[in-house]
Each structure stands twice: as C-alpha cells, then as structure tokens.
Scaffold this active site. Structure first.
Site, mmCIF file in Angstrom:
data_model
loop_
_atom_site.group_PDB
_atom_site.id
_atom_site.type_symbol
_atom_site.label_atom_id
_atom_site.label_comp_id
_atom_site.label_asym_id
_atom_site.label_seq_id
_atom_site.Cartn_x
_atom_site.Cartn_y
_atom_site.Cartn_z
ATOM 1 N N LYS A 195 19.520 -22.420 24.833
ATOM 2 C CA LYS A 195 20.199 -23.625 24.373
ATOM 3 C C LYS A 195 20.821 -23.383 23.004
ATOM 4 O O LYS A 195 20.133 -23.021 22.052
ATOM 5 C CB LYS A 195 19.229 -24.797 24.268
ATOM 6 C CG LYS A 195 19.974 -26.110 24.012
ATOM 7 C CD LYS A 195 19.089 -27.249 23.549
ATOM 8 C CE LYS A 195 18.871 -27.283 22.072
ATOM 9 N NZ LYS A 195 20.089 -27.493 21.253
ATOM 10 N N CYS A 304 17.307 -18.622 6.648
ATOM 11 C CA CYS A 304 15.883 -18.980 6.554
ATOM 12 C C CYS A 304 15.155 -18.095 5.556
ATOM 13 O O CYS A 304 14.181 -18.513 4.946
ATOM 14 C CB CYS A 304 15.232 -18.925 7.924
ATOM 15 S SG CYS A 304 15.557 -17.410 8.793
ATOM 16 N N GLU A 406 12.348 -26.556 1.421
ATOM 17 C CA GLU A 406 13.518 -25.754 1.801
ATOM 18 C C GLU A 406 14.762 -26.645 1.756
ATOM 19 O O GLU A 406 14.813 -27.681 2.406
ATOM 20 C CB GLU A 406 13.315 -25.208 3.217
ATOM 21 C CG GLU A 406 14.426 -24.274 3.656
ATOM 22 C CD GLU A 406 14.171 -23.688 5.044
ATOM 23 O OE1 GLU A 406 13.755 -24.446 5.945
ATOM 24 O OE2 GLU A 406 14.391 -22.480 5.214
HETATM 25 P P1 ADP Z 1 18.208 -28.277 11.765
HETATM 26 O O1 ADP Z 1 17.371 -29.418 11.299
HETATM 27 O O2 ADP Z 1 18.552 -27.356 10.682
HETATM 28 O O3 ADP Z 1 19.376 -28.659 12.614
HETATM 29 P P2 ADP Z 1 16.423 -27.751 13.928
HETATM 30 O O4 ADP Z 1 15.169 -27.008 13.826
HETATM 31 O O5 ADP Z 1 16.320 -29.221 14.147
HETATM 32 O O6 ADP Z 1 17.257 -27.399 12.654
HETATM 33 O O7 ADP Z 1 17.340 -27.151 15.086
HETATM 34 C C1 ADP Z 1 17.253 -25.852 15.578
HETATM 35 C C2 ADP Z 1 17.375 -25.889 17.081
HETATM 36 O O8 ADP Z 1 16.310 -26.688 17.592
HETATM 37 C C3 ADP Z 1 18.662 -26.522 17.612
HETATM 38 O O9 ADP Z 1 19.047 -25.837 18.790
HETATM 39 C C4 ADP Z 1 18.215 -27.932 17.943
HETATM 40 O O10 ADP Z 1 19.001 -28.539 18.963
HETATM 41 C C5 ADP Z 1 16.815 -27.693 18.439
HETATM 42 N N1 ADP Z 1 15.942 -28.883 18.352
HETATM 43 C C6 ADP Z 1 15.993 -29.880 17.444
HETATM 44 N N2 ADP Z 1 15.050 -30.807 17.697
HETATM 45 C C7 ADP Z 1 14.389 -30.411 18.813
HETATM 46 C C8 ADP Z 1 13.297 -30.932 19.576
HETATM 47 N N3 ADP Z 1 12.712 -32.075 19.262
HETATM 48 N N4 ADP Z 1 12.892 -30.223 20.652
HETATM 49 C C9 ADP Z 1 13.455 -29.057 20.976
HETATM 50 N N5 ADP Z 1 14.481 -28.506 20.305
HETATM 51 C C10 ADP Z 1 14.953 -29.164 19.224
#
Ligand code: ADP
Length: 506
Positions: A195, A304, A406
């Site tokens: 994804k 990161c 961060e």
């Molecule tokens: P940021 O906050 O910097 O956007 P995230 O950790 O939220 O970083 O996002 C990294 C990846 O995780 C993206 O592909 C995002 O769509 C996915 N993601 C975000 N929230 C969820 C969730 N609740 N479950 C699974 N994947 C998620």
C-alpha cells in the site's frame, strides 16, 4: 490498461508520461469498489490548478480482493514452484526496467513529493535499482542446514516464505521504501500486497506496470493506494495476511501492532526517531558542520534517521554554531525542486507544513531560543507551496517537547555538553533509538561512544549513510526487526526443521 484508469500527464520539467490511476491487482488495473479517489497535489505549487491526478483509493473490499490474489498466487505453481534462481532473474529484470524508466520515475517522485529532482534521480532511484539487484542475487543463496544429533537421527532445515505479506510504506522515500520491502520479500518467495502512502502514490503505481512487464506472475505483487485508516488498517487486521512490514510514525506502528495481533502476524516496524549527532571538541569542524547540515536538512528534514538533536561540546560550541548557521546560508538553496541548484524543496503536504510550524510555536513557548528560520517562505512558486526556512533552536533542555518529539522537517535543536558521559546520557534520553552520529578524531572515543549509544545505527564522522548491504532499523520505539542487508531476509522467511529417524526400532 483501460483508458479510464490512466491519465496522460506532462510534468513541470516537460516529461510526458502515462500515469496509471487504478488499483493493481492480479497484474490488472481495476477501479476501487466504491469509486472513491484521492487527489495527489503538487506541494511546490499547491493551488487547485496544480492537482496532479486523482487515483483510486482501496476500500476494505479491495484490500480483500488483493489479499485473495496474493494468496492464490502463493499456491500457484508458476510462483510456488519457480526455482529460486528464476525469482532472482525476475528481480533483475525489474531492476533493469526501473533503470530504463529512471528519469520518468524520478520526475514523478519529485512532482508528487517535492524532493529535489537530482536527489530523486541519483539518490532514490540508485537505491531502488541497487536494492532490487542485491536481493536478486540473494534469491538462490539463502538455504537451510543439516544438523546431526545422534547416530540414528539428524534434522535438516528449509527456508520457506512467510506467505502473504502486507507492506505499508510512507511518503518520504516512496519508491525506495517499496524496494526495501519488495526485494527481500520476493527473493524469499512471498507474495505481496503493498500500500502506497496516500500522499504520494503516483511513482509506485507507475512502478506496478514494470512488475507485470518484468514477468512476475499475476497476484505475486499487488499495488494499491488508499488511506491508512481504511486500506492500511484492513491490511493490518486481515486474517489471511501472514506478515505486516511497515515504515512510518511510531504512533501508527503501535496501532498496526495491535491490529496485527488478530492472527499473530509476523511484523517488521521501522518507525520514528530523534537521532542525536554529537560533536566533540576535537572534531574536524568543517566535516562535522557539513554532515550535521545534511543530517537534518536533506530531504526537507523528512527522514526518520534525521540527526535532529545536535549535541556540541563546550569548547567548540560557539565555532560550531557560527559554522552551522553559515552552512545553512550558503547551501540551503530553497525553491523549485526541478531546478538543479535546489537543495531544499517544499514539505510534502499542508499537514506536515502545519505540524512543523506548530513546533516553531511550541519551541518559542517553551522558552528555547530561535537562532534562525522558523518562518514559511511565501515567495516561492505561486506562493502556495509548503516551503519552510531551515529552523534552528538553541537554549533547549531535555524536558522540552522540541527536544523529545519528532518534528520531521528542516528543524533542529542544538544543545551543549561538557563531558563524554554527559553526551551519552543526553543522546540516550529519548524514547527513540534509530540513528546516531559522533564526530571526533579520537578513535578510541569514537568506538566507545558508538558502543554506548542506544541506537540501531551509528555514523562515525558522518550522518545518514544508508546502503542496501547494511542492516537498517531501530531499537526502543524506533522499530522492530531489520531491513536491508542479509539481515533483511530474516524478516521474510520461516525456518522449518525436518527430523529424520534412521533407526527401525526404538
Ligand atoms: P505520517 O503521519 O507521517 O503520514 P503514518 O505513519 O501515518 O505517517 O503513515 C505511514 C503509512 O502508514 C502510510 O501508508 C499510511 O497510509 C499508513 N497508515 C496510517 N494510518 C494507518 C493505520 N491506522 N493503519 C494502517 N496503516 C496506516
């Protein structure tokens, strides 16, 4: 490819290409089941005219379709029985195709993400190609052991794929993070649903076509775009997914870990950091300044492992601060990421831009001293891009949020220390443990500090070195497991032990 699932685009650098906009399942493009889409914007000029493309967003049902395709492919003889050497051939072909499409892929990455084109072309794409080739070579070089026990018995082990792997990638290095995960997964014979981050799906979707072109059987790699809390969550909590590999924030990793527990999925998590960079009095000042600057300001600070806490010994503090400020002034050419002189482009999204600006306010409220930056740049592009000045705070203390949290932007805190012991304590006073850097000419001290720092990686007289041959990952709340290097393969195979009895009677 159905023409309603592509759009013909011309990027700001004049490059024309066909952008896929669907979900790539079973080597075919399909729309999302509920017709929902996500619009990718150009962070350099984010006014409405600058929408790049709308791409389909996977629903829970779409994720289920992709997982079913991956499960079917896992059992299909065309993949299951494919000799390991041939898996390597496919990965090498994919690397060749990425190389042939290097400029287009770099263009898309820059357009969608905002990173300087030279960095995308020479940095990200080199990493993608190198990683795929590295793991192509490993495909037929990872095998089991024979273990003798008694005269009548022995056992042998075989390495088997983990199964269907869900891979969730972030927006800061979209293609490179995809390659880090796809390379070892495919070398080990797994199938994948990957994804993209909803902020930057375009390069990954273009890359999906290359997977089919390379000859991977249908269903082996399925590529979807979608929101984290919908498609990501559906993948992490799916009962027929065997593994989740994730790169992103620590907060999201915690949710994923919980969701993955529904069927005790194997997990690899690469999360956040607040990595220290320690400069001792005897450091080479020019070297320390250059790397300290790259360590936090490259990729717009969206790394990161960014060395976002600089710790400087008393004797060199004033000189270092002056040199660091000068370096920012001389190097940080901010602007159009397609301009070859640009060092810093825009932040990826409005959400990230707002987040960084909110930390500027927090720093001021906490009483830290704003040395430079802390302002948006509104005279770039059409004035609507997400540009932020390189920002430096001094006068920080360990309990401040800007010291502990961060920020993920061109935002750094600089703190003084007196002794080596104090430096190590300061460096380790964090919930994170990803990267770390130490600058000194004293060899013994360099290795001693490297040993005492709580981090997955240490750079001696450098920062941000990353190489597909070297394991990458964190300790504490910076992650679980390792990617890259031979260690990266461990995450994608199970060891089966087969016991053999040669004695006919007990
Ligand atoms: P940021 O906050 O910097 O956007 P995230 O950790 O939220 O970083 O996002 C990294 C990846 O995780 C993206 O592909 C995002 O769509 C996915 N993601 C975000 N929230 C969820 C969730 N609740 N479950 C699974 N994947 C998620």
């Amino acid at each position: 490819m159905p023409s309603n699932l592509t759009v013909e685009l011309t990027a700001p650098n004049g490059r024309k290409y066909t952008q896929p906009t669907g979900l790539f399942i079973n080597n075919e493009w399909t729309p999302s089941s509920d017709g929902k889409t996500i619009t990718s914007i150009n962070p350099t000029t984010s006014s409405n005219e600058q929408e790049i493309a709308s791409v389909h967003a996977a629903s829970g049902d779409d994720v289920d379709r992709a997982v079913k395709a991956a499960r079917k492919a896992l059992k299909h003889p065309s993949w299951k029985n494919l000799p390991a050497t041939d898996r390597g051939v496919l990965l090498n072909r994919l690397a060749d195709l990425v190389e042939q499409n290097r400029e287009t892929l770099a263009t898309i990455e820059t357009w969608d993400n905002g990173k300087p084109y030279a960095d995308a072309l020479n940095g990200d794409l080199t990493e993608v190609i190198g990683t795929l080739r590295y793991y192509a070579g490993f495909a037929d070089k990872k095998f089991g052991q024979v273990i003798e026990t008694t005269p009548d018995k022995f056992a042998y082990t075989v390495r088997e794929p983990v199964g269907v792997c869900g891979q969730i990638i972030p927006w800061n290095f979209p293609l490179a993070m995809a390659a880090w995960k796809l390379g070892p997964a495919l070398a080990c014979g797994n199938t994948v649903v990957i994804k993209a981050a909803e902020q930057t799906p375009l390069s990954i979707l273009f890359f999906a076509n290359l997977i089919a072109e390379a000859g991977f059987p249908p269903g082996v790699v399925n590529v979807i775009n979608g929101y984290g809390n919908i498609a990501g969550a559906a993948l992490a909590s799916h009962m027929d997914v065997d593994k989740i590999a994730f790169t992103g924030s620590t907060a999201t990793a915690k949710q994923i870990m919980k969701m993955a527990s529904v069927n005790l999925k194997n997990i690899t998590l690469e999360t956040g950091g607040k990595s220290p960079l320690i400069v001792f009095d005897d450091a080479d000042l020019d070297q320390a300044t250059e790397w300290a600057h790259i360590g936090i300001m490259s990729n717009q600070g969206q790394i990161c492992t960014a060395t976002s806490r600089i710790l400087v010994q008393d004797g060199i503090y004033d000189k270092f601060l002056a040199a660091f400020r000068a370096q920012i002034k001389n190097i940080s050419k901010i602007g159009d990421p397609f301009d070859e002189n640009t060092f810093q482009g825009p932040q990826v999204t409005k959400a990230q831009y707002d987040r960084i600006m909110s930390y500027v306010d927090i720093g001021k409220q906490e009483g830290a001293k704003l040395e430079c930056g802390g302002e948006p740049l509104t005279d770039m592009g059409d004035g609507k891009g997400y540009f932020i000045q390189p920002t430096v705070f001094t006068g920080v203390s360990e309990n401040m949020r800007i010291y502990q949290e961060e920020v993920f932007g061109p935002f750094v805190v600089i703190q003084r220390f007196s002794t080596e012991e104090q430096a190590v304590d300061l460096a380790n006073n964090t919930t994170y443990g990803l990267g770390s850097a130490v600058f000194t000419q004293n060899l013994v001290r360099a290795h001693r500090v490297a040993k005492n720092i709580e981090a997955g990686m240490v750079w001696i007289n450098s920062s941000q070195d990353s190489d597909w041959r070297i394991p990458f990952g964190g300790v504490k709340q910076s992650g679980i497991g390792r990617e890259l290097g031979e260690a990266g393969l461990e995450a994608y195979s199970n060891i089966k032990a087969i016991h053999v009895n040669m004695k006919s009677k007990l």
